[in-house]
Enzyme design. Structure first.
Site, PDB file in Angstrom:
ATOM      1  CB  SER A  34     -85.478 -37.912  -6.169  1.00  0.00           C
ATOM      2  OG  SER A  34     -86.759 -37.414  -5.891  1.00  0.00           O
ATOM      3  N   GLY A  35     -82.439 -38.728  -4.588  1.00  0.00           N
ATOM      4  CA  GLY A  35     -81.139 -39.341  -4.873  1.00  0.00           C
ATOM      5  C   GLY A  35     -80.193 -38.405  -5.608  1.00  0.00           C
ATOM      6  CB  THR A  36     -80.112 -34.670  -5.867  1.00  0.00           C
ATOM      7  OG1 THR A  36     -81.508 -34.725  -5.575  1.00  0.00           O
ATOM      8  CG2 THR A  36     -79.865 -33.736  -7.023  1.00  0.00           C
ATOM      9  CG  HIS A  60     -84.201 -30.186  -5.259  1.00  0.00           C
ATOM     10  ND1 HIS A  60     -83.748 -31.366  -5.799  1.00  0.00           N
ATOM     11  CD2 HIS A  60     -83.650 -30.108  -4.015  1.00  0.00           C
ATOM     12  CE1 HIS A  60     -82.943 -31.969  -4.918  1.00  0.00           C
ATOM     13  NE2 HIS A  60     -82.861 -31.227  -3.848  1.00  0.00           N
ATOM     14  CE1 TYR A  74     -82.270 -43.161  -3.412  1.00  0.00           C
ATOM     15  CE2 TYR A  74     -83.361 -45.308  -3.347  1.00  0.00           C
ATOM     16  CZ  TYR A  74     -82.576 -44.338  -2.749  1.00  0.00           C
ATOM     17  OH  TYR A  74     -82.097 -44.558  -1.472  1.00  0.00           O
ATOM     18  NE  ARG A 134     -84.772 -41.008   6.062  1.00  0.00           N
ATOM     19  CZ  ARG A 134     -85.606 -42.049   6.152  1.00  0.00           C
ATOM     20  NH1 ARG A 134     -85.911 -42.553   7.326  1.00  0.00           N
ATOM     21  NH2 ARG A 134     -86.150 -42.583   5.065  1.00  0.00           N
ATOM     22  CE  LYS A 135     -84.941 -46.429   8.499  1.00  0.00           C
ATOM     23  NZ  LYS A 135     -86.232 -47.108   8.618  1.00  0.00           N
TER      24      LYS A 135
HETATM   25  P1  A3P Z   1     -83.499 -41.590   2.650  1.00  0.00           P
HETATM   26  O1  A3P Z   1     -83.937 -40.412   3.452  1.00  0.00           O
HETATM   27  O2  A3P Z   1     -84.658 -42.473   2.255  1.00  0.00           O
HETATM   28  O3  A3P Z   1     -82.409 -42.364   3.302  1.00  0.00           O
HETATM   29  P2  A3P Z   1     -81.264 -36.215  -2.195  1.00  0.00           P
HETATM   30  O4  A3P Z   1     -79.827 -36.412  -2.403  1.00  0.00           O
HETATM   31  O5  A3P Z   1     -82.017 -35.962  -3.470  1.00  0.00           O
HETATM   32  O6  A3P Z   1     -81.541 -35.207  -1.141  1.00  0.00           O
HETATM   33  O7  A3P Z   1     -81.854 -37.615  -1.687  1.00  0.00           O
HETATM   34  C1  A3P Z   1     -81.566 -38.080  -0.388  1.00  0.00           C
HETATM   35  C2  A3P Z   1     -81.997 -39.514  -0.288  1.00  0.00           C
HETATM   36  O8  A3P Z   1     -81.095 -40.331  -1.077  1.00  0.00           O
HETATM   37  C3  A3P Z   1     -81.911 -40.041   1.149  1.00  0.00           C
HETATM   38  O9  A3P Z   1     -82.921 -41.045   1.256  1.00  0.00           O
HETATM   39  C4  A3P Z   1     -80.490 -40.642   1.138  1.00  0.00           C
HETATM   40  O10 A3P Z   1     -80.247 -41.553   2.172  1.00  0.00           O
HETATM   41  C5  A3P Z   1     -80.496 -41.300  -0.226  1.00  0.00           C
HETATM   42  N1  A3P Z   1     -79.146 -41.618  -0.698  1.00  0.00           N
HETATM   43  C6  A3P Z   1     -78.070 -40.813  -0.748  1.00  0.00           C
HETATM   44  N2  A3P Z   1     -76.996 -41.470  -1.223  1.00  0.00           N
HETATM   45  C7  A3P Z   1     -77.399 -42.732  -1.471  1.00  0.00           C
HETATM   46  C8  A3P Z   1     -76.733 -43.898  -1.966  1.00  0.00           C
HETATM   47  N3  A3P Z   1     -75.453 -43.876  -2.265  1.00  0.00           N
HETATM   48  N4  A3P Z   1     -77.457 -45.028  -2.101  1.00  0.00           N
HETATM   49  C9  A3P Z   1     -78.778 -45.037  -1.786  1.00  0.00           C
HETATM   50  N5  A3P Z   1     -79.454 -43.966  -1.315  1.00  0.00           N
HETATM   51  C10 A3P Z   1     -78.771 -42.824  -1.157  1.00  0.00           C
END
Ligand code: A3P
Length: 314
Positions: free
Chosen positions: A77-79, A126, A212, A276-277
């Site tokens: 979720s953007g942790t 989480h 997010y 990833r994206k």
């Molecule tokens: P995606 O797989 O859709 O790219 P977490 O940190 O909770 O594991 O979440 C990972 C998700 O947050 C991944 O999503 C990752 O790419 C995205 N993410 C990480 N840093 C980011 C940033 N600076 N801006 C936008 N998305 C980010």
């Protein structure tokens, strides 16, 4: 699957502790119910994270510092993003920490391992909110709750778990989608989110909610409001600089060049796959119309009494 260099030794697992549930292919999957979470046995046996049976108890009774911050989010979720932003706010430095987020993650370490982290600590998890240390409520510690639209969480977590060595997901997206919308990953997303909403409404915890999508679309006000919540005085230029350093590209680069993954041996290749994206609405590239409609129905039903509003598209 066995993973090299386990960091912990799991305790004995008794037969009566094991639940056997059918997986999507009709095979038997061994899991354990730990405080309402469905935990794959492989996660405990691998030794890459502490034995969760013991650790949930340790976490509950953990001694917290008066200025500790707890960052909570359902996986993917953007942790990582919010953790890095928070650390820049609390240290007052425009620098990425060399310590990876996983080294400050409740379920990946025993509480005593956090002793070496200097104050002000931002610990992350989480785990469901009810499993936070009791002192979080008693001391009214700051809690940050990060939310992301669940369709993107499904797609992001699917890609991530395909790469995981400890408990890889080996099925199709269709199969993953069914698991996500029913059992969930450790805990069902709806249960997790509704429980967090209760905590927000109940006001027993001092919680700040970050979406997010808001952070992505307009990072400066979102970071500013986080800074106000944490009481970290900083000016607009500083906040703008944090937004820039913590952009997707900035964090992706830092993950390659700054983070000391070797020191923290938790699947370092996988840790680099966190970025990833980083987009809103990627679910549209993966979900069929039928899946999306089915999800909307489940969502409408499960979230009917919720006031949380999610942004599913760009
Ligand atoms: P995606 O797989 O859709 O790219 P977490 O940190 O909770 O594991 O979440 C990972 C998700 O947050 C991944 O999503 C990752 O790419 C995205 N993410 C990480 N840093 C980011 C940033 N600076 N801006 C936008 N998305 C980010």
């Amino acid at each position: 699957m066995e993973v090299a260099n386990p960091r912990y030794t799991a305790g004995e697992i008794e037969e009566k502790e094991i639940d056997r549930i059918p997986d999507m292919k009709g095979n038997v999957k061994e899991v354990m119910n730990i405080e309402g979470m469905v935990v794959p046995l492989g996660m405990i046996r691998s030794g890459h994270i502490p034995d969760m049976r013991e650790n949930v108890k340790k976490i509950r009774h953990m001694k917290c510092r008066d200025d500790d911050i707890f960052l909570c989010a359902y996986m993917r979720s953007g942790t990582h993003w919010v953790w890095e932003i928070t650390n820049m706010l609390t240290t007052g430095k425009l620098e990425y920490l060399t310590r990876p987020k996983e080294a400050a993650m409740l379920e990946f370490n025993y509480p005593e391992e956090f002793d070496e982290i200097p104050s002000r600590r931002t610990l992350n998890t989480h785990l469901p909110i009810r499993l936070l240390p009791t002192e979080v409520k008693d001391k009214k510690l700051k809690v940050i709750f990060v939310q992301r639209n669940p369709k993107d969480v499904i797609v992001s977590s699917y890609h991530f778990l395909k790469k995981a060595k400890m408990t890889p997901f080996e099925g199709t997206f269709e199969e993953y989608f069914t698991i996500f919308t029913t059992l969930g990953i450790l805990v069902n997303w709806f249960d997790y989110t509704l429980e967090a909403e209760e905590a927000v409404k109940g006001r027993e915890l001092d919680i700040h909610v970050i979406y997010y999508e808001e952070l992505k679309k307009d990072p400066i006000p979102a970071i500013k409001s986080l800074s106000e919540f944490l009481g970290t005085a900083c000016d607009d230029t500083f906040i703008a600089k944090i937004a820039e350093l913590c952009s997707f590209k900035g964090m992706e680069k830092a993950s390659e060049n700054v983070k000391e993954m070797e020191k923290f041996m938790f699947e370092s290749d996988l840790m680099k796959a966190h970025y990833r994206k980083g987009e809103i609405g990627d679910w549209k590239n993966m979900m069929t119309v039928a899946q999306s409609e089915h999800f909307d129905e489940v969502f409408a039903d499960r979230m009917k009494n919720s006031s949380f509003k999610f942004d599913f598209s760009e």
